[in-house]
Design a protein around this motif. Sequence first.
Motif, PDB file in Angstrom:
ATOM      1  N   GLU A   6     -38.441   1.880  56.131  1.00  0.00           N
ATOM      2  CA  GLU A   6     -38.723   2.369  54.844  1.00  0.00           C
ATOM      3  C   GLU A   6     -40.250   2.170  54.711  1.00  0.00           C
ATOM      4  O   GLU A   6     -40.755   3.041  54.216  1.00  0.00           O
ATOM      5  CB  GLU A   6     -37.898   1.903  53.916  1.00  0.00           C
ATOM      6  N   ALA A  27     -39.401   6.084  58.557  1.00  0.00           N
ATOM      7  CA  ALA A  27     -39.652   6.275  57.210  1.00  0.00           C
ATOM      8  C   ALA A  27     -39.496   7.735  56.738  1.00  0.00           C
ATOM      9  O   ALA A  27     -39.608   8.724  57.768  1.00  0.00           O
ATOM     10  CB  ALA A  27     -41.208   5.738  56.806  1.00  0.00           C
ATOM     11  N   GLU A  44     -33.026   9.186  50.392  1.00  0.00           N
ATOM     12  CA  GLU A  44     -34.357   9.592  51.050  1.00  0.00           C
ATOM     13  C   GLU A  44     -35.437   8.654  51.225  1.00  0.00           C
ATOM     14  O   GLU A  44     -36.925   8.793  51.017  1.00  0.00           O
ATOM     15  CB  GLU A  44     -34.923  10.993  50.099  1.00  0.00           C
ATOM     16  N   ARG A  45     -34.812   7.607  51.532  1.00  0.00           N
ATOM     17  CA  ARG A  45     -35.944   6.295  51.777  1.00  0.00           C
ATOM     18  C   ARG A  45     -36.230   6.245  53.153  1.00  0.00           C
ATOM     19  O   ARG A  45     -37.296   5.791  53.567  1.00  0.00           O
ATOM     20  CB  ARG A  45     -35.196   5.136  51.349  1.00  0.00           C
ATOM     21  N   TYR A  97     -29.257   4.718  52.814  1.00  0.00           N
ATOM     22  CA  TYR A  97     -30.953   5.053  52.729  1.00  0.00           C
ATOM     23  C   TYR A  97     -31.277   6.589  52.898  1.00  0.00           C
ATOM     24  O   TYR A  97     -32.489   7.017  52.532  1.00  0.00           O
ATOM     25  CB  TYR A  97     -31.143   4.248  53.855  1.00  0.00           C
ATOM     26  N   ARG A 127     -35.633  -2.084  55.574  1.00  0.00           N
ATOM     27  CA  ARG A 127     -36.519  -2.111  54.594  1.00  0.00           C
ATOM     28  C   ARG A 127     -37.847  -2.116  55.334  1.00  0.00           C
ATOM     29  O   ARG A 127     -38.798  -1.475  54.775  1.00  0.00           O
ATOM     30  CB  ARG A 127     -36.533  -3.593  53.705  1.00  0.00           C
TER      31      ARG A 127
END
Length: 300
Positions: free
Chosen positions: A230, A172, A250-251, A246, A227
Amino acid sequence: MSRFTLDQMRTFLTVVRRGGVRRAAAALSLTQPAVTARIKNLEDMLGCALFDRSAGGMKLTKRGELLLAHAEKFEHLVELVQRDVVDPEGVEGRLRIGASETIAQCWLPELVSRLHEVYPKLEIELNVDVSTDLREALLNREVDLAILLGPISEYSVDNIILPGFDLAWYTAANPREREGGGGDLTRPVMTYARNTRPFRELKELLYEKVGADVSMFPSTSLSACFRLVEADIGVAVLPRALGAEYVRAERIREFDPGWVPSPLQFTASYLSEPKSHLSETAAALALEVAELYAAGADAL
């Protein structure tokens, strides 16, 4: 005697290669009665039985074996005419492409676009699946071109090696505070589906470098893996080409645990027999598109 048609020859060959009317009907997008009618009309035209129909299935008679040899030569001649004479803009028919999700999310749309430029009347059917299933689909003649983790080691398959995909570790963008930080490999590791080569290779490396207690979360959806990373559910090792967007947003961010699995190697694979100029052309275009994509990715 009436003349047989191309459709009858193709139907006859498909029934032989697929091992029955039901599978041939699915491959030709016809009903079973339509396939049966074509074979019956061909037998009536030739005045002989081509198949020995029994409870054990359909087996070629001696006359059927003779027709098979001639039909394969006839099919090859048709392919030569299509390759050397027919204007590509006039080519009709259907091309069934099977591709892994990595390819589908990268350059598959560009390949379809190029194919439509070359063959405007061609119907293109897409199937996105894991490589093991795509391999079986190609060998069972359910797809004409498979873009998968290869190569396929079968004498009946031609493989064109495509540019590979480097893998990278992701966590993350702003992981929660924890011992080991966001790049802790004792956390759940998101990766490819269980019945794939990348999963098997990663599992062996994690057992060797981290230990047998490592937790792996395999998924058929790479988008879902990103996801989950993230959301700080775990970390992942996935293609850098897919992770770049991504990261730019900046995810998520890359991290370096000191090692990474080897790049993913894909091939554009198709059956060498029966020879298909269309499949060969599509595989060659896949290589061109993949090389352009790789050059663009390297420039980022």
